[in-house]
Design a protein around this motif. Structure first.
Motif, short mmCIF file in Angstrom:
data_model
loop_
_atom_site.label_atom_id
_atom_site.label_comp_id
_atom_site.label_asym_id
_atom_site.label_seq_id
_atom_site.Cartn_x
_atom_site.Cartn_y
_atom_site.Cartn_z
N THR A 190 -12.98 11.96 -4.87
CA THR A 190 -12.65 10.56 -4.59
C THR A 190 -11.64 10.46 -3.47
O THR A 190 -10.89 11.40 -3.19
N THR A 191 -11.63 9.31 -2.84
CA THR A 191 -10.52 8.90 -2.00
C THR A 191 -9.84 7.78 -2.78
O THR A 191 -10.51 6.86 -3.25
N ALA A 192 -8.53 7.89 -2.94
CA ALA A 192 -7.80 6.91 -3.74
C ALA A 192 -6.76 6.21 -2.87
O ALA A 192 -6.12 6.83 -2.02
N ALA A 193 -6.62 4.92 -3.09
CA ALA A 193 -5.56 4.13 -2.47
C ALA A 193 -4.63 3.69 -3.59
O ALA A 193 -5.10 3.26 -4.65
N PHE A 194 -3.33 3.79 -3.35
CA PHE A 194 -2.35 3.51 -4.39
C PHE A 194 -1.57 2.25 -4.07
O PHE A 194 -1.00 2.12 -2.98
N LEU A 195 -1.54 1.33 -5.01
CA LEU A 195 -0.87 0.05 -4.86
C LEU A 195 0.19 -0.04 -5.96
O LEU A 195 -0.10 -0.50 -7.08
N SER A 229 0.81 1.09 -11.58
CA SER A 229 0.19 0.88 -10.28
C SER A 229 -1.30 0.64 -10.45
O SER A 229 -1.86 0.90 -11.51
N ILE A 230 -1.89 0.13 -9.40
CA ILE A 230 -3.34 -0.02 -9.34
C ILE A 230 -3.84 1.07 -8.41
O ILE A 230 -3.25 1.31 -7.35
N GLU A 231 -4.90 1.75 -8.80
CA GLU A 231 -5.48 2.80 -7.98
C GLU A 231 -6.91 2.41 -7.67
O GLU A 231 -7.70 2.18 -8.58
N LEU A 232 -7.23 2.29 -6.39
CA LEU A 232 -8.59 2.00 -5.97
C LEU A 232 -9.27 3.33 -5.71
O LEU A 232 -8.76 4.15 -4.95
N LEU A 241 0.86 -1.17 0.00
CA LEU A 241 0.00 0.00 0.00
C LEU A 241 0.90 1.22 0.00
O LEU A 241 1.66 1.44 0.93
N GLY A 242 0.81 1.99 -1.07
CA GLY A 242 1.65 3.18 -1.20
C GLY A 242 1.05 4.41 -0.56
O GLY A 242 1.63 5.49 -0.60
#
Length: 136
Positions: A41-46, A52-55, A30-31
């Motif tokens: 949005t709230t984004a989580a960076f992987l 990368s994957i962005e949720l 988890l970055g």
């Protein structure tokens, strides 16, 4: 010029559950997370170099991702291409007839400048172009 696939964004109805899935089940790092006010949005960076994957999840239960989730219930939201000159890329693509969702790039995550191409211009796929902030 487009230089790389920057990220793949997945709209998720439950951000914490999705983070847990990708970190625990798939072993991705988890970055960090960030609220992107402009995109609501709230984004989580992987990070998964070189991409990368962005949720993405609706911030304050509003915005375009909320609408997407109501219609589709989650899934692939968009592909993002990295640019080293977003203004030139937008001008070039507009000249070729691409339609954008905004008139000009807006602030994105990590201080990047971003703009989205309308899915009708790309066979139903929402495309983001992102020029990273200096030093990113």
């Amino acid at each position: 010029m487009i230089t790389a696939l920057d990220h793949i964004a997945i709209a998720v109805p439950d951000l914490e559950k999705a983070i847990q899935r990708f970190v625990t089940d798939f072993g991705l790092p988890l970055g960090g997370t960030e609220d992107v006010l402009e995109a609501k949005t709230t984004a989580a960076f992987l990070p998964l170099p070189p991409t990368s994957i962005e949720l993405v999840h609706p911030l304050n239960d509003e915005g375009p991702v909320k609408t997407y989730l109501e219609k589709k219930g989650g899934g692939l939201h968009h592909l993002c291409f990295r640019s080293d000159d977003i203004d030139a890329d937008v001008a070039r693509l507009r000249e070729k007839g691409y339609q954008f969702l905004a008139d000009a790039p807006t602030p994105g995550a990590h201080g990047a400048r971003v703009i989205f191409i309308h899915p009708k211009s790309c066979d139903g796929v929402l495309i983001e172009i992102s020029q990273p902030a200096e030093g990113h």
